[in-house]
Design an enzyme around this catalytic site. Structure first.
Site, mmCIF file in Angstrom:
data_model
loop_
_atom_site.group_PDB
_atom_site.id
_atom_site.type_symbol
_atom_site.label_atom_id
_atom_site.label_comp_id
_atom_site.label_asym_id
_atom_site.label_seq_id
_atom_site.Cartn_x
_atom_site.Cartn_y
_atom_site.Cartn_z
ATOM 1 N N GLN A 136 0.821 -1.209 0.000
ATOM 2 C CA GLN A 136 0.000 0.000 0.000
ATOM 3 C C GLN A 136 0.858 1.264 0.000
ATOM 4 O O GLN A 136 1.977 1.258 0.529
ATOM 5 C CB GLN A 136 -0.867 0.013 1.268
ATOM 6 C CG GLN A 136 -1.746 -1.198 1.423
ATOM 7 C CD GLN A 136 -3.138 -0.970 0.895
ATOM 8 O OE1 GLN A 136 -3.722 0.077 1.067
ATOM 9 N NE2 GLN A 136 -3.662 -1.976 0.224
ATOM 10 N N ASP A 171 -5.874 0.582 2.612
ATOM 11 C CA ASP A 171 -5.735 0.708 4.064
ATOM 12 C C ASP A 171 -6.580 1.882 4.561
ATOM 13 O O ASP A 171 -6.751 2.871 3.854
ATOM 14 C CB ASP A 171 -4.267 0.981 4.428
ATOM 15 C CG ASP A 171 -3.488 -0.310 4.621
ATOM 16 O OD1 ASP A 171 -4.036 -1.394 4.363
ATOM 17 O OD2 ASP A 171 -2.316 -0.217 5.048
ATOM 18 N N TYR A 254 8.241 4.584 13.485
ATOM 19 C CA TYR A 254 8.980 3.517 12.808
ATOM 20 C C TYR A 254 9.870 2.804 13.814
ATOM 21 O O TYR A 254 10.622 3.440 14.553
ATOM 22 C CB TYR A 254 9.835 4.127 11.684
ATOM 23 C CG TYR A 254 10.442 3.099 10.772
ATOM 24 C CD1 TYR A 254 9.707 2.549 9.734
ATOM 25 C CD2 TYR A 254 11.753 2.680 10.960
ATOM 26 C CE1 TYR A 254 10.258 1.594 8.907
ATOM 27 C CE2 TYR A 254 12.310 1.721 10.123
ATOM 28 C CZ TYR A 254 11.559 1.185 9.105
ATOM 29 O OH TYR A 254 12.113 0.240 8.286
ATOM 30 N N ASP A 314 -6.735 -9.184 7.535
ATOM 31 C CA ASP A 314 -5.618 -9.176 6.586
ATOM 32 C C ASP A 314 -4.286 -9.484 7.267
ATOM 33 O O ASP A 314 -3.243 -9.045 6.812
ATOM 34 C CB ASP A 314 -5.567 -7.791 5.910
ATOM 35 C CG ASP A 314 -4.650 -7.766 4.692
ATOM 36 O OD1 ASP A 314 -4.494 -8.813 4.051
ATOM 37 O OD2 ASP A 314 -4.071 -6.703 4.409
ATOM 38 N N GLU A 319 5.424 -9.802 12.771
ATOM 39 C CA GLU A 319 6.788 -9.478 13.149
ATOM 40 C C GLU A 319 6.993 -9.747 14.630
ATOM 41 O O GLU A 319 6.087 -9.489 15.434
ATOM 42 C CB GLU A 319 7.098 -8.000 12.862
ATOM 43 C CG GLU A 319 7.349 -7.688 11.402
ATOM 44 C CD GLU A 319 6.089 -7.490 10.567
ATOM 45 O OE1 GLU A 319 4.999 -7.405 11.159
ATOM 46 O OE2 GLU A 319 6.189 -7.438 9.342
ATOM 47 N N ASP A 329 0.860 -2.990 11.058
ATOM 48 C CA ASP A 329 -0.002 -3.146 9.897
ATOM 49 C C ASP A 329 -1.456 -3.422 10.290
ATOM 50 O O ASP A 329 -1.974 -4.522 10.101
ATOM 51 C CB ASP A 329 0.518 -4.265 8.976
ATOM 52 C CG ASP A 329 -0.214 -4.253 7.648
ATOM 53 O OD1 ASP A 329 -0.902 -3.265 7.352
ATOM 54 O OD2 ASP A 329 -0.107 -5.247 6.909
HETATM 55 N N1 LIG Z 1 6.093 0.952 12.453
HETATM 56 C C1 LIG Z 1 6.935 0.191 11.759
HETATM 57 N N2 LIG Z 1 8.243 0.161 12.042
HETATM 58 C C2 LIG Z 1 9.099 -0.600 11.338
HETATM 59 N N3 LIG Z 1 8.729 -1.388 10.324
HETATM 60 C C3 LIG Z 1 7.443 -1.416 9.994
HETATM 61 C C4 LIG Z 1 6.462 -0.628 10.682
HETATM 62 N N4 LIG Z 1 5.256 -0.864 10.135
HETATM 63 C C5 LIG Z 1 5.471 -1.743 9.149
HETATM 64 N N5 LIG Z 1 6.771 -2.084 9.052
HETATM 65 C C6 LIG Z 1 7.394 -3.010 8.090
HETATM 66 O O1 LIG Z 1 7.011 -2.672 6.795
HETATM 67 C C7 LIG Z 1 6.272 -3.723 6.194
HETATM 68 C C8 LIG Z 1 5.140 -3.119 5.399
HETATM 69 O O2 LIG Z 1 4.300 -2.398 6.261
HETATM 70 P P1 LIG Z 1 2.745 -2.672 6.290
HETATM 71 O O3 LIG Z 1 2.542 -4.127 6.486
HETATM 72 O O4 LIG Z 1 2.130 -1.761 7.278
HETATM 73 O O5 LIG Z 1 2.365 -2.233 4.822
HETATM 74 P P2 LIG Z 1 1.275 -2.762 3.821
HETATM 75 O O6 LIG Z 1 1.364 -1.890 2.637
HETATM 76 O O7 LIG Z 1 -0.020 -2.875 4.512
HETATM 77 O O8 LIG Z 1 1.825 -4.178 3.431
HETATM 78 P P3 LIG Z 1 1.012 -5.508 3.095
HETATM 79 O O9 LIG Z 1 0.204 -5.228 1.912
HETATM 80 O O10 LIG Z 1 2.080 -6.520 2.901
HETATM 81 O O11 LIG Z 1 0.140 -5.778 4.267
HETATM 82 C C9 LIG Z 1 5.823 -4.597 7.351
HETATM 83 O O12 LIG Z 1 5.715 -5.932 6.990
HETATM 84 C C10 LIG Z 1 6.926 -4.418 8.347
HETATM 85 O O13 LIG Z 1 7.982 -5.310 8.092
HETATM 86 MN MN LIG Z 2 -1.256 -4.429 5.108
#
Ligand SMILES: Nc1ncnc2c1ncn2[C@@H]1O[C@H](COP(=O)(O)OP(=O)(O)OP(=O)(O)O)[C@@H](O)[C@H]1O
Ligand SMILES: [Mn+2]
Length: 422
Positions: A136, A171, A254, A314, A319, A329
């Protein structure tokens, strides 16, 4: 005799033709179903028996799960004072950086959560880049004090309803922020602080945007819009600033640490025609138990309760940091306040176990206390995180969590279900 035979035979033929005509007539009638004949849409799979049993328990839920528990008052006032801080101390990031504590991933007491939120919302932005991690659109903000933040932009209004599958749509930025407060209220402290923030595109982003980000920005009339860089990012699916020139989004602290990623055993197939093993086999947990420690499994069951309350269906990977699952997420929650997809609770009803500390805590949150405290905590920032329908839905789902635990206790007995010492 032969005349008689011919007569009987032709009568038989006539009856056969009439029967055939009638058969075809009724067949056609199926398609010509009058519009007022409004059957509920059938689920793609029949409702599992376990759901029926859980609903039975829901009908006979003890009254204590519908009224407030006075023992929650102290927790409530501690939570409120944690978030009631309008000033941000200079050293809040130093404290956050040096935070090593078994009780929480980030500071969660003594007014520090409120100060972290202030710093997330107000810190001056030094650099903005695309954050291509994940599917996303999200941005990476670097604050003047070197703090890294994820920015998940607003895609929907609070009252928009997402139809389709449980994982449909973009999202929801408010879901990320709601999730942080929900986790705090549930005492699930392995979570990254999140807040609502508005950034001015021309003033706060353009002067500090990386060349890579600028390449994924498009001018649409007088607005400068962003489509970003991610798996699903498309140049015709931009986010654009509002009338004030601002982009609203969730800012999420982060976690700049090394953590490990694992597959969530109850992940979905993302193909409505393909069922995962956990969807077919109610004994699925017996397999999972062989591969995970009890502590990790109980941790994942907590996660499923959190996800069910939020309606985040979802969860695909998770982690782990210092041996605990981080609630990252959480943007796929709050899509539809009328939906309670009970199968998000599969880890709970298939394993039928729950840590005693989670259970004790959940019982304290009954009768409206859960959403009441979330509203109070969020109000310090002057932000509405969800519509009343969503708040009511969270309370309704909490009753279903209680019912699911009662179902498990009814089936296996409390001693087997409620795991002491966890
Ligand atoms: N607050 C955070 N601090 C550090 N790393 C993070 C954080 N939030 C997410 N990540 C990392 O970044 C990746 C992608 O973030 P996130 O899952 O929120 O995005 P997404 O676009 O929803 O991805 P997906 O479609 O795979 O669910 C996560 O799998 C995690 O490894
Ligand atoms: Mn996601």
């Amino acid at each position: 005799m032969s005349l008689n035979y011919a007569f009987t035979f032709s009568l038989f033929l006539i009856i056969l033709v009439v029967l055939n005509l009638y058969f075809f007539y009724t067949l056609n009638g199926v398609n010509k179903k009058p519009t007022y004949f409004n059957l509920p849409k059938l689920r793609s799979h029949p409702l599992p028996d376990v759901f029926t049993e859980i609903f039975e328990y829901l009908n006979y839920l003890p009254s204590k799960y519908k009224s407030r528990n006075n023992k929650f008052n102290l927790i409530r006032s501690n939570l409120i004072s944690s978030f009631n801080s309008s000033v941000s101390k200079n050293n809040v990031w130093d404290i956050t950086d040096n935070w090593i504590n078994e009780a929480s991933l980030f500071p969660h007491k003594d007014g520090l959560p409120g100060q972290i939120i202030q710093a997330l919302r107000q810190g001056e932005i030094a650099l903005v880049d695309n954050a291509p991690k994940g599917t996303q659109l999200k941005l990476l903000l670097l604050l003047k004090d070197k703090r890294k933040i994820f920015f998940k932009p607003k895609r929907y209004n609070l009252d928009d309803i997402i139809h389709g599958t449980i994982y449909s749509g973009f999202d929801r930025h408010n879901s990320e922020v709601f999730a942080y407060y929900l986790a705090m209220a549930l005492n699930f402290t392995w979570v990254a602080p999140a807040a609502i923030r508005r950034i001015h595109v021309e003033r706060d982003v353009v002067p500090v945007a990386t060349p890579g980000l600028k390449r994924t920005m498009l001018r649409n009339g007088s607005s400068l819009c962003i489509y970003g860089k991610c798996f699903y990012c498309k140049s015709n699916e931009t986010v654009c600033p509002d009338k004030k020139g601002e982009l609203e989004g969730a800012v999420i602290l982060y976690l700049d640490k090394h953590f490990r990623q694992y597959k969530y055993p109850w992940k979905r197939s993302y193909n409505t025609k393909v069922q995962m093993e956990w969807e077919r086999n109610n004994d699925f947990c017996k397999k999972v138990i062989l591969t995970l420690s009890t502590r990790r499994l109980l941790n994942l069951i907590d996660v499923s309760i959190f996800d069910f309350l939020l309606q985040n269906g979802d969860r695909h990977d998770y982690e782990v940091y210092r041996d605990k699952v981080i609630l990252l997420d959480n943007g796929k929650g709050l899509g539809n306040p009328t939906a309670d997809e009970l199968d998000i609770l599969a880890p709970l009803y298939q394993c039928c176990m729950l840590s005693s500390s989670t259970w004790q805590y959940l019982e304290l949150l009954a009768g409206g206390s859960l959403t009441d405290v979330i509203k109070i905590m969020a109000a310090f920032q002057g932000e509405t995180l969800a519509t009343e329908d969503h708040y009511r839905a969270v309370e309704r789902r909490l009753l279903k969590v209680y019912a699911t635990v009662q179902y498990c206790i009814g089936k296996h007995g409390s001693a087997k279900v409620i795991k002491l010492g966890f």
